[in-house]
Scaffold this motif. Structure first.
Motif, short mmCIF file in Angstrom:
data_model
loop_
_atom_site.label_atom_id
_atom_site.label_comp_id
_atom_site.label_asym_id
_atom_site.label_seq_id
_atom_site.Cartn_x
_atom_site.Cartn_y
_atom_site.Cartn_z
N LYS A 136 38.54 -20.18 78.43
CA LYS A 136 37.35 -20.56 77.59
C LYS A 136 37.47 -19.86 76.12
O LYS A 136 36.46 -19.88 75.44
N LEU A 160 31.85 -24.22 72.02
CA LEU A 160 32.79 -24.40 73.18
C LEU A 160 34.06 -23.80 72.64
O LEU A 160 34.91 -25.05 72.21
N TYR A 197 37.09 -23.28 73.97
CA TYR A 197 38.09 -23.62 74.79
C TYR A 197 39.34 -23.86 74.37
O TYR A 197 39.53 -24.46 73.22
N LEU A 245 40.10 -28.69 76.25
CA LEU A 245 39.02 -29.22 77.08
C LEU A 245 39.12 -30.88 77.56
O LEU A 245 39.42 -31.77 76.53
N SER A 259 33.39 -31.31 80.17
CA SER A 259 32.66 -30.21 80.19
C SER A 259 31.12 -30.53 80.37
O SER A 259 30.32 -31.08 79.70
#
Length: 338
Positions: A167, A238, A240, A243, A246
């Motif tokens: 992440k 986010l 990440y 992804l 989510s």
């Protein structure tokens, strides 16, 4: 129709995805949370798997072996009882290496699946062992009381959720520290429980070294406290490395907060569904310029069209799940007549 879901009853700090699904299905099916007693002693038309890795992995090798053996016995029993197996694809790959033995069990389970559920179409469906039904992730609005909403604190950038290596939370902190966002009145807030002490130390040291206002709350929160953290923010990030699905993205949108996320086939799908004012994409890797650009694109609440999530109501999605279960049970019957 009797359906056993491979999730335990919800807790105040757990993922509410499965409980929302089971509640929505309750009028159409006899749906139950998981227990080993129910798994072995009761008959089910369908077993619906969510996050199956937990059945094979433990900290102790002997415990892991015992868990795998128990699972194999159960799978043989399901085959003998002609129970249909449905598996939801929450991730395209496991986030941590489960080891060769657990990977072999996952492959064994895949060969027994009668129907997959994908939460968005960004899946290589041709590479799967069974047909796939795309049923989107539902929203969380029915869970959120008005009293759990807090007024926005202004220019706050928020990361929330379980903190795992993929992440890239330290990377977000470094990008914020290298940007001029702090000088423009923004602060960065990190909320969530780190997966390991090493990750916790990395996040904390990155926050301490960062230029600008960075605060952390490195623990799991109860639901209402989490809702307040989200609604105090102006945008959720986010960061990440990749992804597919989510729950955090859907949670933020359920609370009317826009989301900044990496550009992937899945997030492009979400942007097409919700609009560019609600899902803002950056090209990886995340750095100060891509973060600055994405934050600059966030519109004030009054400038965004209201987000309509009616198509993600759980009773609507339950109709699609019931159809999947019916097709899966038909497939089992055909397989055993061959």
């Amino acid at each position: 129709m009797r359906v056993l879901h491979t999730v335990y009853p919800p807790s105040d700090q757990g993922n509410p995805f499965a409980s929302l699904l089971i509640d929505a299905l309750s009028e159409k099916t006899d749906s139950s949370y998981f227990s080993w007693r129910a798994a072995f002693l009761e008959r089910w038309d369908v077993v619906h798997f969510q996050w199956p890795e937990k059945y094979f992995v433990a900290g102790n090798p002997l415990v892991s072996l015992a868990k795998r053996l128990r699972f194999r016995v159960w799978m043989r029993l399901l085959k003998w009882r002609r129970t249909a197996i449905v598996l939801t694809i929450h991730n395209l790959a496991t986030h941590e290496d489960p080891g060769k033995a657990a990977a072999a069990e996952l492959a064994r389970l895949d060969r027994r699946v009668d129907r997959y559920v994908a939460l968005n179409p960004a899946v290589d469906m041709a590479g799967l062992a069974a047909p796939v039904d795309v049923i989107p992730h539902g929203h969380y609005r029915s869970l959120i009381p008005d009293t759990a909403r807090a007024p926005s604190s202004g220019r706050r950038i928020l990361y929330f959720g379980f903190i795992r290596a993929y992440k890239n939370v330290p990377g977000l902190i470094r990008a914020f520290g290298a940007s001029d966002l702090s000088g423009r009145g923004y602060d960065l807030r990190i909320v969530g429980k780190p997966h390991t002490p090493v990750i916790a130390a990395d996040v904390q040291s990155s926050a301490e070294d960062a230029t600008g206002q960075v605060t952390t709350l490195l623990k799991a929160l109860n639901d209402n406290d989490l809702y307040r953290e989200i609604t105090r923010s102006s945008v959720v990030v986010l960061p990440y490395a990749d992804l597919y699905n989510s729950g955090a993205l859907l949670m933020a949108l359920s609370l009317d907060r826009p989301v900044i996320a990496p550009r992937t086939p899945a997030t492009e799908y979400y942007q097409s569904q919700f609009g560019v004012d609600w899902v803002l994409l950056y090209d990886s890797p995340l750095d100060e310029s891509s973060l600055e650009s994405a934050v600059a694109s966030v519109k004030d609440a009054g400038e965004r069209a209201a987000l309509e999530l009616g198509s993600l109501d759980w009773p609507v999605l339950a109709i699609d799940y019931l159809r999947t279960y019916q097709v899966a049970t038909t497939h089992v019957g055909r397989r055993h007549r061959r």
